[in-house]
Design an enzyme around this catalytic site. Structure first.
Site, short mmCIF file in Angstrom:
data_model
loop_
_atom_site.label_atom_id
_atom_site.label_comp_id
_atom_site.label_asym_id
_atom_site.label_seq_id
_atom_site.Cartn_x
_atom_site.Cartn_y
_atom_site.Cartn_z
N LYS A 1 0.69 -1.20 -0.28
CA LYS A 1 0.08 -0.18 0.20
C LYS A 1 0.85 0.78 0.25
O LYS A 1 1.06 2.20 -0.96
CB LYS A 1 -0.97 0.09 1.12
CG LYS A 1 -2.16 -1.02 1.88
CD LYS A 1 -2.72 -0.68 2.76
CE LYS A 1 -2.11 -0.70 4.28
NZ LYS A 1 -1.49 -1.64 4.70
N ARG B 1 11.14 -7.16 5.03
CA ARG B 1 11.26 -5.94 5.18
C ARG B 1 12.44 -4.92 5.82
O ARG B 1 12.84 -5.41 7.35
CB ARG B 1 10.03 -5.72 4.93
CG ARG B 1 9.97 -3.85 5.16
CD ARG B 1 8.48 -3.46 4.51
NE ARG B 1 7.76 -3.73 6.51
CZ ARG B 1 5.77 -3.20 6.39
NH1 ARG B 1 5.36 -2.69 5.14
NH2 ARG B 1 5.95 -2.96 7.29
#
Ligand code: AMP
Length: 211
Positions: A13, A123
């Site tokens: 997103k 990440r």
């Protein structure tokens, strides 16, 4: 244009929101970024939010609705904006309605849970400029420092394995019902998150009619 990006944590997103925001010349508003900044600066908001975030829980609606209301009142929001990570509950979506915010489109990025776990666990982000990397799919040149500014890469405290599973469960329970909420209004478009960021961007721009 007022756009919401929906999707599980790690679906992409934030990345897609930034790209679309630049193209459309409007700001991205990420409640997660605002909260992490508040935690870093040890503000009263940060102190209240920290324990929720570290456990992978949602911060109470009243707190995030207040943050968002304040942010939307700033002048750079006059020509539209992209919401990344808000709303995350039906109560937050209803708060947008009460503020008379008319959302044009909701982009729902879908990535299967197994991929989400892999993406979040790997990440890393730059402690300086915020650029994001992945240890396997998109490593920085030396794996330790940012390619852009040279600062050290760090892992978000809520990207630890035990917290990731909790965040996913919270997503399915509290945020996923928003898909139906916006689908019923005829403004939801589904985008399947791809391996390559650019491929997801193509699908997103097409869904938004920007391509
Ligand atoms: P994000 O950067 O969007 O993944 O958000 C990180 C964390 O901040 C989430 O796991 C929540 O704990 C908190 N958070 C961000 N946005 C919201 C929101 N709209 N409602 C409640 N909690 C939020």
């Amino acid at each position: 244009m007022k756009i919401i990006f929906l999707g599980a944590p790690g679906a992409g997103k934030g990345t897609q929101a930034e790209i679309v925001a630049q193209k459309a010349g409007i700001p991205t508003i990420s409640t997660g970024v605002i909260l992490r900044e508040a935690i870093k600066n040890k503000t009263p908001l940060g102190v209240s939010a920290q324990s929720y975030i570290e456990k992978g829980q949602l911060v109470p609606d009243e707190l995030v609705i207040d943050i968002l209301t304040e942010r939307l009142s700033q002048s750079d929001c006059d020509n539209g904006y992209i919401l990344d990570g808000f709303p995350r509950t039906i109560a937050q979506a209803e708060a947008l309605d009460k503020m008379n915010v008319n959302i044009d489109k909701v982009v729902n990025i879908y990535v299967p849970d197994e991929k989400i776990v892999e993406r979040l666990a790997g990440r890393r982000s730059c402690s300086g400029c915020g650029a994001t990397y992945h240890v396997a799919y998109n490593p920085s040149k030396d794996g330790v420092h940012c390619n852009n500014c040279g600062k050290e890469l760090t892992q978000r405290s809520d990207d630890k394995p035990e917290t990731i599973l909790n965040r996913l469960a919270v997503y399915h329970e509290q945020t996923a019902p928003l898909e139906e909420f916006y689908r019923n209004r005829g403004i939801l478009c589904d985008v399947v998150g791809q391996e390559e960021v650019a491929d997801t961007t193509s699908l997103t721009l097409k869904a938004l009619g920007l391509k």
